[in-house]
Design a protein around this motif. Structure first.
Motif, PDB file in Angstrom:
ATOM      1  N   ARG A 208       4.009   3.724   3.669  1.00  0.00           N
ATOM      2  CA  ARG A 208       4.802   2.850   4.516  1.00  0.00           C
ATOM      3  C   ARG A 208       6.237   2.893   4.008  1.00  0.00           C
ATOM      4  O   ARG A 208       6.499   3.077   2.819  1.00  0.00           O
ATOM      5  CB  ARG A 208       4.287   1.423   4.460  1.00  0.00           C
ATOM      6  N   LEU A 230      -4.075   5.006   7.248  1.00  0.00           N
ATOM      7  CA  LEU A 230      -3.130   4.498   8.241  1.00  0.00           C
ATOM      8  C   LEU A 230      -3.545   3.123   8.738  1.00  0.00           C
ATOM      9  O   LEU A 230      -2.706   2.213   8.874  1.00  0.00           O
ATOM     10  CB  LEU A 230      -3.032   5.475   9.411  1.00  0.00           C
ATOM     11  N   ARG A 231      -4.833   2.943   9.013  1.00  0.00           N
ATOM     12  CA  ARG A 231      -5.301   1.627   9.475  1.00  0.00           C
ATOM     13  C   ARG A 231      -5.106   0.575   8.398  1.00  0.00           C
ATOM     14  O   ARG A 231      -4.681  -0.553   8.683  1.00  0.00           O
ATOM     15  CB  ARG A 231      -6.776   1.711   9.892  1.00  0.00           C
ATOM     16  N   ASP A 234      -1.310  -0.286   7.950  1.00  0.00           N
ATOM     17  CA  ASP A 234      -0.816  -1.098   9.065  1.00  0.00           C
ATOM     18  C   ASP A 234      -1.304  -2.533   8.952  1.00  0.00           C
ATOM     19  O   ASP A 234      -0.577  -3.479   9.265  1.00  0.00           O
ATOM     20  CB  ASP A 234      -1.267  -0.503  10.400  1.00  0.00           C
ATOM     21  N   ARG A 235      -2.531  -2.705   8.494  1.00  0.00           N
ATOM     22  CA  ARG A 235      -3.111  -4.047   8.401  1.00  0.00           C
ATOM     23  C   ARG A 235      -2.480  -4.850   7.269  1.00  0.00           C
ATOM     24  O   ARG A 235      -2.295  -6.067   7.396  1.00  0.00           O
ATOM     25  CB  ARG A 235      -4.627  -3.930   8.187  1.00  0.00           C
ATOM     26  N   SER A 237       0.575  -4.321   5.768  1.00  0.00           N
ATOM     27  CA  SER A 237       2.031  -4.279   5.654  1.00  0.00           C
ATOM     28  C   SER A 237       2.639  -5.647   5.921  1.00  0.00           C
ATOM     29  O   SER A 237       2.253  -6.350   6.856  1.00  0.00           O
ATOM     30  CB  SER A 237       2.606  -3.253   6.632  1.00  0.00           C
ATOM     31  N   ASP A 240       7.873  -4.660   8.917  1.00  0.00           N
ATOM     32  CA  ASP A 240       7.837  -3.592   9.905  1.00  0.00           C
ATOM     33  C   ASP A 240       8.593  -2.373   9.391  1.00  0.00           C
ATOM     34  O   ASP A 240       9.609  -2.493   8.709  1.00  0.00           O
ATOM     35  CB  ASP A 240       8.457  -4.060  11.217  1.00  0.00           C
ATOM     36  N   THR A 243       5.732   4.782   9.105  1.00  0.00           N
ATOM     37  CA  THR A 243       4.850   5.399   8.124  1.00  0.00           C
ATOM     38  C   THR A 243       5.177   6.883   8.092  1.00  0.00           C
ATOM     39  O   THR A 243       5.497   7.484   9.114  1.00  0.00           O
ATOM     40  CB  THR A 243       3.382   5.183   8.508  1.00  0.00           C
TER      41      THR A 243
END
Length: 449
Positions: A208, A230-231, A234-235, A237, A240, A243
């Motif tokens: 990230r 990736l999942r 994203d969860r 982080s 904003d 990646t």
């Protein structure tokens, strides 16, 4: 021998040949109307005498190295102020009460935007000479700095620069353009997983843009692992940002740290990370001093690339060919800053010189290569992995050096916190008992609120 002295000027480094990708746009933040907030003081500041310089720490999670830096500069005469949105328990609150003169606890860092300077730092305070922040709080620190007239222009520029380079993609681009070796990268939004493996090879490092302490980083060897990473990123982080994929570089993991003024290094140290597991990406349990030819040139080149003044800690891999690959650079304190006290290296000296508070030269410290330093405030007989460490006498020397630098209040609080962690799952303590144990007065904002 590893000597913490002023290195020479940065040399010109031949840049590696890699495709340079444009940085993503940096989102702007709306500035809300500040609510009424109350600062708290363990020890009420005196209204007489010369104005005292102020260091403000802005964090969104319990960060021990920030507390240790605050304790160090507080012991040297600065006023320390904490702004935090972290939900902390009794053990961390004890250390906060010992390291900071005042603190402001808010539900969100956005609630601190536009807070009154006198309300935050207290009467009789001098200028705010620096705002120290974690990467996920860097943008908020820069916004807070814009709203405080007592922040010095240099401190405001540092906060803005940190907010910019907290984005790992942007920081990597700046370093590469300055001629430093940065692993090849691809934005995840601009390439498929298969394309990333074809271009960068396996395994892939998935990152990230904004994160710290190993959060927001994963190493994946196949498509399924990349998709899981990736999942997960994203969860988890907090901020904003894009990646990206990065080529994995094998070699020796190092932390190259420095205090620098106007792009010139005034104090430095290079350590290798000691972890329980070689695959771990988080903070090290201990560090070991090293003597690496050419490391001072890399540190100087990094400081020149980021420019300005302050602290930096760079994550570096030295490969088998002797190339130093810069994976990340953080313009703030780092996890082993307290551990280095055990080797006689007090980075608060270089830090205060970098922010314009201290004029005396940094004391030179000669450190034996291969010395293991526990990151925990309680030094260990052996380093993680069970191999021989410093031994009982060496640990005692480390503890004495660290305690002398951090001060009685912080060491007392850290020791009490360690006891509480072991003997009972105490969630809260009455504030009167906390402040009395630390020799302070009752604060207006209760610690157990």
């Amino acid at each position: 021998m590893v000597t913490a002295v002023t290195p020479g000027p940065a040399p010109t480094v031949a840049p590696p040949v890699h495709p340079v990708h444009p940085p993503p746009p940096v989102p702007t933040r709306a500035r809300p109307t500040p609510p009424a907030v109350t600062a708290s003081a363990v020890t009420p500041p005196a209204n007489t005498g010369p104005a005292v310089p102020v260091v403000v720490c802005v964090i969104d999670y319990p960060w021990s190295s920030c507390l240790q830096l605050a304790a160090l500069v507080r012991a040297k005469g600065c006023r320390t102020v904490l702004v935090t949105s972290a939900a902390v328990g009794t053990t961390v609150r004890l250390q906060i009460a010992a390291a900071f003169d005042r603190w402001l606890m808010v539900p969100s860092l956005d609630d601190a935007f536009g807070v009154d300077a006198d309300e935050l730092v207290g009467p009789g305070a001098g200028p705010i000479v620096d705002l120290v922040a974690s990467e996920t709080a860097a943008a908020a620190a820069a916004e807070i700095a814009r709203g405080l007239p007592s922040v010095t222009p240099a401190a405001r520029r540092r906060a803005e620069r940190h907010a910019e380079l907290a984005d790992k993609w942007v920081a990597g681009t700046v370093l590469r353009r300055s001629g430093l070796a940065v692993p090849p990268r691809l934005l995840a939004a601009a390439a498929t997983v298969e394309e990333a493996f074809d271009v960068l090879g396996a395994p892939l490092v998935v990152k990230r843009a904004v994160g710290q302490g190993g959060r927001g980083v994963a190493v994946a060897g196949d498509r399924q692992a990349v998709e899981r990473a990736l999942r997960r990123l994203d969860r988890r982080s907090r901020v904003d940002g894009p990646t990206f994929y990065e080529a994995h570089v094998a070699g020796r993991q190092l932390t190259m740290a420095a205090a620098f003024a106007d792009g010139r290094v005034v104090q430095q140290a290079v350590v290798t990370l000691v972890r329980d597991r070689a695959s771990s990406l988080g903070p090290a349990r201990a560090v070991a001093t090293v003597d690496l030819p050419g490391a001072d040139r890399t540190v100087a080149a990094i400081a020149a690339a980021v420019g300005g003044s302050g602290l930096l800690a760079a994550d570096v891999i030295r490969d088998g060919d002797g190339v130093d690959w810069v994976l990340d650079v953080n313009l703030r304190t780092w996890g082993s800053i307290g551990a280095l006290l055990g080797a006689g290296i007090d980075f608060s000296e270089g830090y205060l010189q970098a922010v314009g508070v201290r004029r005396a030269p940094v004391r030179a410290a000669t450190v034996r290569a291969g010395q293991y330093l526990s990151v925990s405030l309680s030094p260990r007989w052996t380093h993680p992995g069970g191999r021989p460490g410093t031994g009982p006498f060496g640990c005692a020397v480390q503890a004495w050096r660290r305690g002398r630098a951090l001060g009685r209040r912080y060491v007392t609080a850290a020791a009490l916190a360690a006891v509480l962690r072991r003997v009972a799952p105490v969630a809260r303590l009455p504030e009167r008992l906390v402040t009395r144990a630390l020799g302070g007065s009752r604060s207006r904002l209760a610690l157990d609120e």
